[in-house]
Scaffold this motif. Structure first.
Motif, PDB file in Angstrom:
ATOM      1  N   ASP A   1      23.568  88.673 -23.406  1.00 27.65           N
ATOM      2  CA  ASP A   1      23.923  90.087 -23.359  1.00 27.65           C
ATOM      3  C   ASP A   1      22.689  90.973 -23.441  1.00 27.65           C
ATOM      4  OD1 ASP A   1      26.562  89.372 -23.205  1.00 27.65           O
ATOM      5  OD2 ASP A   1      27.022  89.795 -25.314  1.00 27.65           O
ATOM      6  N   LEU A   2      21.735  90.576 -24.253  1.00 29.36           N
ATOM      7  CA  LEU A   2      20.516  91.359 -24.410  1.00 29.36           C
ATOM      8  C   LEU A   2      19.738  91.428 -23.097  1.00 29.36           C
ATOM      9  CD1 LEU A   2      18.283  91.193 -27.544  1.00 29.36           C
ATOM     10  CD2 LEU A   2      17.259  91.479 -25.303  1.00 29.36           C
ATOM     11  N   VAL A   3      19.657  90.295 -22.412  1.00 34.72           N
ATOM     12  CA  VAL A   3      18.956  90.267 -21.127  1.00 34.72           C
ATOM     13  C   VAL A   3      19.668  91.156 -20.107  1.00 34.72           C
ATOM     14  CG1 VAL A   3      18.278  88.823 -19.173  1.00 34.72           C
ATOM     15  CG2 VAL A   3      17.919  88.003 -21.510  1.00 34.72           C
ATOM     16  N   GLN A   4      20.987  91.185 -20.135  1.00 34.62           N
ATOM     17  CA  GLN A   4      21.729  92.031 -19.206  1.00 34.62           C
ATOM     18  C   GLN A   4      21.401  93.507 -19.445  1.00 34.62           C
ATOM     19  OE1 GLN A   4      23.068  90.143 -16.817  1.00 34.62           O
ATOM     20  NE2 GLN A   4      22.349  88.548 -18.235  1.00 34.62           N
ATOM     21  N   CYS A   5      21.230  93.888 -20.698  1.00 34.35           N
ATOM     22  CA  CYS A   5      20.828  95.261 -21.015  1.00 34.35           C
ATOM     23  C   CYS A   5      19.464  95.577 -20.414  1.00 34.35           C
ATOM     24  CB  CYS A   5      20.788  95.477 -22.527  1.00 34.35           C
ATOM     25  SG  CYS A   5      22.394  95.496 -23.333  1.00 34.35           S
ATOM     26  N   LEU A   6      18.554  94.626 -20.513  1.00 41.19           N
ATOM     27  CA  LEU A   6      17.212  94.846 -19.956  1.00 41.19           C
ATOM     28  C   LEU A   6      17.254  94.933 -18.438  1.00 41.19           C
ATOM     29  CD1 LEU A   6      15.059  92.483 -22.218  1.00 41.19           C
ATOM     30  CD2 LEU A   6      15.196  94.984 -22.307  1.00 41.19           C
ATOM     31  N   LEU A   7      18.113  94.142 -17.812  1.00 45.90           N
ATOM     32  CA  LEU A   7      18.240  94.213 -16.354  1.00 45.90           C
ATOM     33  C   LEU A   7      18.753  95.582 -15.921  1.00 45.90           C
ATOM     34  CD1 LEU A   7      19.652  90.666 -15.542  1.00 45.90           C
ATOM     35  CD2 LEU A   7      17.572  91.674 -14.570  1.00 45.90           C
ATOM     36  N   ARG A   8      19.577  96.221 -16.757  1.00 45.18           N
ATOM     37  CA  ARG A   8      20.054  97.574 -16.466  1.00 45.18           C
ATOM     38  C   ARG A   8      19.040  98.617 -16.916  1.00 45.18           C
ATOM     39  NH1 ARG A   8      24.674  95.392 -19.007  1.00 45.18           N
ATOM     40  NH2 ARG A   8      24.338  96.749 -20.820  1.00 45.18           N
ATOM     41  N   ARG A   9      17.960  98.157 -17.539  1.00 41.42           N
ATOM     42  CA  ARG A   9      16.913  99.014 -18.102  1.00 41.42           C
ATOM     43  C   ARG A   9      17.504  99.967 -19.143  1.00 41.42           C
ATOM     44  NH1 ARG A   9      12.772  95.761 -16.809  1.00 41.42           N
ATOM     45  NH2 ARG A   9      13.272  94.891 -14.778  1.00 41.42           N
TER      46      ARG A   9
END
Length: 217
Positions: free
Chosen positions: A170-178
């Motif tokens: 989930d954390l990585v998905q947040c970063l992908l959305r910046r």
């Protein structure tokens, strides 16, 4: 020898606070005192034990207050690491990291606590390095080395491992959305849970481990 003794400390076979000597360790492993002495000196340098002249070596006691201080610093460093990763880490690298922590697949899943700790640490270091700040990555590695001895207890259940995979993904998905604020919120919650879980397990499981410590074999 260094690796063997470090593993015994990390697994609490050498219980915090017990005294060991070069002689008894050499007899235990069936080697001369020289490699034992060299290993103990390295372990002291890495803060796993304390060597007291004419008294012996004492496995470092766990300081819960100090442990909490390391987690406090880790909170701030991880938040900064996410800022750099959000600004600088390419989508390609983030997608690869997310895939490695996909809770539906769990590639490389291991129920061995030591392996899971190493894998979890590599996730946080990968984010720091991906953000382009090598100094920050080294600080995180240093903090990991001080809390690793209890974090192994953090991954003794499948439920805990499953939750870690989901949180990292989930954390990585947040970063992908910046989406930096969302990522930092997830990271704070992740670290707070880890700290609380590790502390509660430490008090319970260390008591269980006492009778199996090297000093009482």
């Amino acid at each position: 020898m260094y690796v063997q003794l470090r593993e015994m400390i990390l697994s609490f076979e050498l219980y915090p606070g017990i005294r060991v000597t070069e002689t008894e360790l050499a007899e235990y492993f069936g080697v001369s005192r020289t490699p034992v002495r060299e290993a103990l000196q390295r372990l002291e340098q890495d803060a796993y034990l304390i060597i007291r002249p004419k008294q012996g070596c004492f496995i470092r006691q766990l300081d819960i207050a100090e442990l909490g201080q390391y987690y406090e610093i880790r909170q701030d460093l991880e938040a900064l690491s996410l800022r750099f990763a959000c600004e600088n880490m390419p989508d390609r690298n983030l997608r690869e990291l997310g895939k490695a922590w996909d809770p539906e697949i769990q590639p490389g899943r291991s129920d061995e606590p030591g392996e899971m700790v190493a894998r979890e640490e590599s996730f946080h270091v990968a984010l720091a390095e991906g953000g382009g700040n090598a100094v920050l990555a080294n600080y995180l590695k240093d903090i990991n080395s001080h809390i690793r001895v209890v974090r192994r207890l953090d991954f003794t259940s499948g439920e805990r491992i499953d939750r870690t995979y989901a949180e990292h993904h989930d954390l990585v998905q947040c970063l992908l959305r910046r989406d930096l604020p969302a990522a930092q919120t997830l990271m704070r919650e992740h670290i707070a849970q880890s700290e609380s879980f590790a502390k509660s397990l430490t008090l319970h499981q260390l008591a269980q481990r006492r009778n199996s410590s090297f000093g009482q074999l």
